[in-house]
Scaffold this active site. Structure first.
Site, short mmCIF file in Angstrom:
data_model
loop_
_atom_site.label_atom_id
_atom_site.label_comp_id
_atom_site.label_asym_id
_atom_site.label_seq_id
_atom_site.Cartn_x
_atom_site.Cartn_y
_atom_site.Cartn_z
N ARG A 264 0.58 -1.38 0.11
CA ARG A 264 -0.40 -0.11 0.22
C ARG A 264 0.82 1.57 -0.26
O ARG A 264 2.46 1.05 0.85
CB ARG A 264 -0.78 0.03 1.60
CG ARG A 264 -2.23 -1.35 1.28
CD ARG A 264 -3.64 -0.90 2.30
NE ARG A 264 -2.35 -1.17 3.41
CZ ARG A 264 -1.94 -0.38 4.34
NH1 ARG A 264 -1.85 0.67 4.42
NH2 ARG A 264 -1.34 -0.92 5.26
N TYR B 288 -1.23 -3.43 -7.28
CA TYR B 288 -0.99 -4.22 -5.73
C TYR B 288 -2.03 -4.14 -4.90
O TYR B 288 -2.66 -3.21 -4.12
CB TYR B 288 -0.19 -3.56 -5.04
CG TYR B 288 1.10 -5.39 -3.94
CD1 TYR B 288 1.72 -6.16 -4.65
CD2 TYR B 288 -0.10 -4.47 -2.54
CE1 TYR B 288 2.00 -6.97 -3.84
CE2 TYR B 288 0.97 -5.25 -1.71
CZ TYR B 288 1.35 -6.55 -2.10
OH TYR B 288 1.54 -8.03 -1.58
N LYS C 264 -9.69 -2.08 1.00
CA LYS C 264 -9.04 -1.03 2.01
C LYS C 264 -10.65 -0.52 1.73
O LYS C 264 -10.39 0.78 2.41
CB LYS C 264 -7.67 -0.70 2.25
CG LYS C 264 -7.07 -2.01 2.46
CD LYS C 264 -7.24 -2.22 3.96
CE LYS C 264 -6.10 -3.29 4.27
NZ LYS C 264 -6.42 -4.19 5.42
N HIS D 270 -10.26 -2.26 11.36
CA HIS D 270 -9.44 -3.39 10.89
C HIS D 270 -9.74 -4.53 12.60
O HIS D 270 -8.34 -4.77 12.57
CB HIS D 270 -8.33 -2.53 10.97
CG HIS D 270 -7.83 -2.84 10.04
ND1 HIS D 270 -5.74 -2.73 9.84
CD2 HIS D 270 -7.02 -4.21 9.05
CE1 HIS D 270 -5.43 -3.17 9.36
NE2 HIS D 270 -5.54 -3.75 8.83
N SER E 248 -1.14 -3.66 9.97
CA SER E 248 -0.98 -4.08 8.88
C SER E 248 0.22 -5.16 9.60
O SER E 248 1.41 -4.42 9.69
CB SER E 248 -0.37 -3.62 7.67
OG SER E 248 -1.48 -3.06 7.47
N CYS F 264 0.88 -7.81 11.52
CA CYS F 264 1.13 -7.71 12.84
C CYS F 264 0.14 -8.76 13.98
O CYS F 264 0.32 -8.32 14.89
CB CYS F 264 0.54 -6.67 13.44
SG CYS F 264 2.05 -5.31 13.45
N ASP G 216 -9.05 -9.72 9.14
CA ASP G 216 -8.56 -8.66 8.57
C ASP G 216 -9.74 -7.18 9.07
O ASP G 216 -9.40 -6.04 8.93
CB ASP G 216 -8.62 -8.07 6.99
CG ASP G 216 -7.80 -7.25 5.91
OD1 ASP G 216 -6.18 -6.53 7.04
OD2 ASP G 216 -7.75 -6.34 4.99
N ARG H 45 1.70 -12.17 -0.02
CA ARG H 45 0.76 -12.12 0.12
C ARG H 45 0.35 -14.15 -0.63
O ARG H 45 0.61 -14.29 -1.74
CB ARG H 45 -0.12 -11.53 -0.66
CG ARG H 45 0.02 -10.00 0.37
CD ARG H 45 0.08 -9.95 1.50
NE ARG H 45 0.13 -8.52 2.41
CZ ARG H 45 -0.76 -8.51 3.49
NH1 ARG H 45 -1.38 -9.12 4.34
NH2 ARG H 45 0.14 -7.43 4.28
P1 GDP Z 1 -1.68 -9.40 9.90
O1 GDP Z 1 -1.36 -8.67 8.69
O2 GDP Z 1 -2.33 -8.50 10.93
O3 GDP Z 1 -3.19 -10.21 9.09
O4 GDP Z 1 -0.64 -10.06 10.54
P2 GDP Z 1 0.07 -11.92 10.17
O5 GDP Z 1 -0.97 -13.00 10.76
O6 GDP Z 1 -0.10 -11.84 8.62
O7 GDP Z 1 1.25 -11.91 10.83
C1 GDP Z 1 2.01 -11.33 10.80
C2 GDP Z 1 3.73 -11.20 10.64
O8 GDP Z 1 4.14 -11.64 12.01
C3 GDP Z 1 4.34 -12.67 10.13
O9 GDP Z 1 5.28 -13.41 9.90
C4 GDP Z 1 3.80 -13.65 11.26
O10 GDP Z 1 4.57 -14.81 10.96
C5 GDP Z 1 3.75 -12.86 12.64
N1 GDP Z 1 3.73 -13.15 13.74
C6 GDP Z 1 2.11 -13.73 13.53
N2 GDP Z 1 1.63 -13.98 14.92
C7 GDP Z 1 2.93 -13.16 15.88
C8 GDP Z 1 3.06 -14.23 17.31
O11 GDP Z 1 2.26 -14.40 17.99
N3 GDP Z 1 4.52 -13.46 17.65
C9 GDP Z 1 4.76 -12.97 16.48
N4 GDP Z 1 6.64 -13.28 17.18
N5 GDP Z 1 5.23 -13.67 15.09
C10 GDP Z 1 3.68 -13.37 14.98
P1 PGA Z 2 -2.91 -7.71 7.03
O1 PGA Z 2 -4.02 -6.42 5.55
O2 PGA Z 2 -3.42 -6.61 7.48
O3 PGA Z 2 -3.37 -8.67 6.35
O4 PGA Z 2 -1.40 -6.62 6.92
C1 PGA Z 2 -3.60 -5.38 4.26
C2 PGA Z 2 -2.96 -4.81 4.42
O5 PGA Z 2 -3.90 -4.02 5.98
O6 PGA Z 2 -2.28 -4.06 3.75
MN MN Z 3 -5.37 -5.18 6.46
MN MN Z 4 -4.01 -10.77 7.71
#
Ligand code: GDP
Ligand code: PGA
Ligand code: MN
Ligand code: MN
Length: 625
Positions: free
Chosen positions: A89, A228, A237, A257, A279, A281, A304, A408
């Site tokens: 983004r 993207y 979004k 979110h 994002s 996290c 999400d 992704r």
């Molecule tokens: P989203 O973008 O908020 O959906 O985040 P994701 O679930 O895809 O996680 C983003 C990154 O953080 C990935 O590389 C995960 O492996 C990592 N991650 C997710 N949960 C945890 C956790 O509980 N501990 C740690 N250390 N890393 C995490």
């Molecule tokens: P994410 O979603 O929260 O899983 O990273 C995509 C984004 O926020 O760009």
């Molecule tokens: Mn998101």
């Molecule tokens: Mn995600």
């Protein structure tokens, strides 16, 4: 003439072929399509119907163009690599073009809508020459919702069409609803890469000039230059967060979110939990977590976005408007997120900016402990674990990860083996707890319970997190990311805080979700994570639920309630009592150092910050002494 400037103009005959627009197509839609075709000048216009034949035609075309590589080891699945400049983004190119600047607020880029339309209309002029323009009718949330949230995306990218088909309910059924006269959002997208006669195409066409623009009053979206994810799949979004947050303010609901999960205790008691993390996290991981504590069960509702509204019983109900998962690939593996692995294994998925294995599968960092001996990296180069080729010469890719950190997987949520039955309910699920969370090396404890709704809103409004690769720009910089919505609030952030406060005031306090603040990413002195995370986060969920039911111990601290010495179930967990204490510690000095940052943050937003949140800051300052 300015596109969309006048509603009165009648459809113009462009001579362009329009395919698949059935009889009864809403006149307003047809005239918008023709008006857009007149400006952008595509070779043909195709209405998307959502059929299997259409999917085959599209993906065949993408394979032929070199945008998609069909995977040998996953059914109906494809690999794509973007232009190296089009990987995330673009927050600095994202605008909220409200009529008044003050309505966009200090956290959004703003430009006068008339001025923005003039700039973008000249960018759109002829931008689809040599390409096909697709018209994608879509619906965010179930078709049979009381007020189905409809939209139409116009795009010249087959990659976007394919991805929108995974991520949203789209095609003929959405069009039929639009044709009944229901309101719908106009979402215009172009990659901005016209093809002159005879000019050969590239695998990932895009434009160096990018604009991602929301017109909140008009409920319209104009996007240009990027193919993207969040820049181009406009249902996600742009609609479901930026435009929807404005609708939600006006209509008294929340567009957030947030992931949504169903947690079942060994007793059979069910709680639904929503969680907002910035994002990259941890939302997707928490949404499909496999608990490590016996007898507990998690089922997925969303990973999400959550739309939340009060039900007749006074509880806050959440639905997931999306139909797919657009998950961060790196770090996703059988050990960390087995349910994501089971989801993508079934196929029907698009993988972007990961690496290709020699036998036609995908790989990324964290998928397995040992990388394959040879890969093609996301930039199309040879890649080996050592960075050396067979002759011992250093590869150009040496020292770089094989996959982009924001690579992704895009996959149907209905394939998730632990999807909750309630995902298909139009009313959604009643939320017991909301978690806010960020990625902070220091300061923020593993979990903190707020004192009440207003204090919880303060926690959300002051949420801070280190930036990630999900947006372009520096990574690892701590910034405020209110409710994990900094890039997505479609209006003035202070007004958004007031909306949160008002939602609580208008509700029965005993039925409001409890609000918690979590941080899976706190580090020890050696830089290692203090908390093992992933499936072990079920222990935190257990404490959250026990707090709701008045069954777990907590210590009151200046920032809220944290687990007491035996509050968290650490049975069978390989963590020392010292590590545990450090994970939940509230360091008054660290928090005193946060105070001026929070003050500065509120000052940045300005007068629109509700006084109740200023009061919360004063109270925190007093409690810290
Ligand atoms: P989203 O973008 O908020 O959906 O985040 P994701 O679930 O895809 O996680 C983003 C990154 O953080 C990935 O590389 C995960 O492996 C990592 N991650 C997710 N949960 C945890 C956790 O509980 N501990 C740690 N250390 N890393 C995490
Ligand atoms: P994410 O979603 O929260 O899983 O990273 C995509 C984004 O926020 O760009
Ligand atoms: Mn998101
Ligand atoms: Mn995600």
């Amino acid at each position: 003439r300015a596109l969309g400037a006048a509603g009165a103009s009648s459809p113009v005959s462009t001579g362009v072929r329009v395919l698949g627009a059935p009889d009864g197509t809403a006149p307003e839609l047809l005239s918008w399509v023709l008006e857009t075709a007149e400006l952008t000048r595509p070779d043909a216009v195709v209405f998307i119907d959502g059929s299997d034949d259409e999917w085959t035609r599209l993906t065949d075309k993408l394979v032929e163009a070199g945008t998609f590589t069909r995977l040998a080891n996953k059914p109906n699945s494809f690999y794509a690599a973007s232009d190296p400049t089009d990987v995330a983004r673009v927050e600095d190119r994202t605008y909220i073009c409200s009529v008044e600047k003050k309505d966009a607020g200090a956290t959004n880029n703003w430009m006068d809508p008339v001025a923005m339309k003039a700039i973008m209309t000249s960018l759109y002029d002829g931008c689809m020459v040599g390409r096909t323009m697709y018209v994608i009718p879509f619906c965010m949330g179930p078709y049979d919702a009381e007020n189905p949230k409809l939209g139409v995306e116009i795009t010249d990218s087959e990659y976007v069409v394919a991805s929108m088909r995974v991520m949203t309910r789209s095609g003929r059924q959405a069009l039929d609803l639009i044709n009944t006269g229901l309101p719908w959002v106009k979402a215009l997208h172009s990659i901005g890469a016209p093809l002159a006669p005879g000019q050969s195409d590239v695998a990932w066409p895009c434009n160096d000039t990018k604009y991602i623009v929301q017109f909140p009053e008009e409920r319209a979206i104009w996007s240009f230059g990027s193919g993207y994810g969040g820049n181009a799949l406009l249902g996600k979004k742009c609609f479901s967060l930026r435009i929807a947050s404005v609708m939600a303010r006006d209509e008294g609901w929340l567009a957030e979110h947030m992931l949504i999960l169903k947690l079942t205790a060994p007793t059979g008691k069910v709680h639904y939990i929503a969680a907002a993390f910035p994002s990259a996290c941890g939302k997707t991981n928490l949404a499909m977590l496999e608990p490590t504590i016996p007898g507990w069960k998690v089922e997925t509702l969303g990973d999400d976005i959550a739309w939340m509204t009060f039900g007749e019983d006074g509880r806050l109900y959440a639905v997931n408007p999306e139909y797919g998962l657009f998950g961060v690939a790196p770090g996703t593996g059988w050990k960390t997120n087995p349910n994501a692995m089971r989801t993508i294994e079934q196929g029907n998925s698009v993988f972007t900016n990961v690496a290709l294995t020699d036998d036609g599968d995908v790989w990324w960092e964290g998928l397995s402990d040992e990388p394959p001996a040879h890969l093609t990296d996301w930039k199309g180069r040879d890649w080996t674990p050592s960075g050396l080729d067979a002759d011992g010469n250093e590869l150009e890719s040496a020292g770089e990860p094989s996959s982009h950190p924001n690579s992704r997987f895009c996959t149907p949520i209905t394939q998730c083996p632990i999807i909750a039955d309630e995902y298909f309910d139009t009313t959604g699920v009643p939320i017991s707890a909301i978690l806010f969370g960020g990625r902070r090396k220091t300061t923020i404890p593993l979990v903190t319970e707020s004192r009440d709704w207003q204090h919880g809103v303060f926690m959300g409004a002051t949420l801070s997190s280190e930036t990630t690769a999900a947006a372009t720009g520096a990574v690892g910089v701590v910034r405020r990311d209110p409710m994990a919505m900094l890039p997505f609030i479609g209006y003035n952030a202070g007004d958004y805080f007031s909306h949160w406060i008002d939602m609580g005031k208008g509700a029965d306090a005993s039925k409001l979700p409890s609000i918690f603040y979590v941080n899976w990413f706190r580090r020890d002195a050696d830089g290692g994570f203090l908390w093992p995370g992933f499936g072990e986060n079920s222990r935190v969920l257990k404490w959250v639920v026990a707090r709701l039911e008045g069954e777990a111990g907590a210590v009151e601290t200046p920032i809220g309630y944290v687990p007491d010495a035996d509050g968290l179930d650490v049975d069978g967990l390989d963590v020392t009592p010292e590590q545990m204490a450090a994970a939940v510690a509230v360091d008054a000095d660290e928090w005193r150092a946060e105070l001026p940052l929070i003050e500065e943050w509120f000052d940045t937003i300005g007068d629109s910050v509700p006084s109740s949140l200023r009061d919360e800051l004063d109270a925190l300052r007093l409690r810290l002494g």
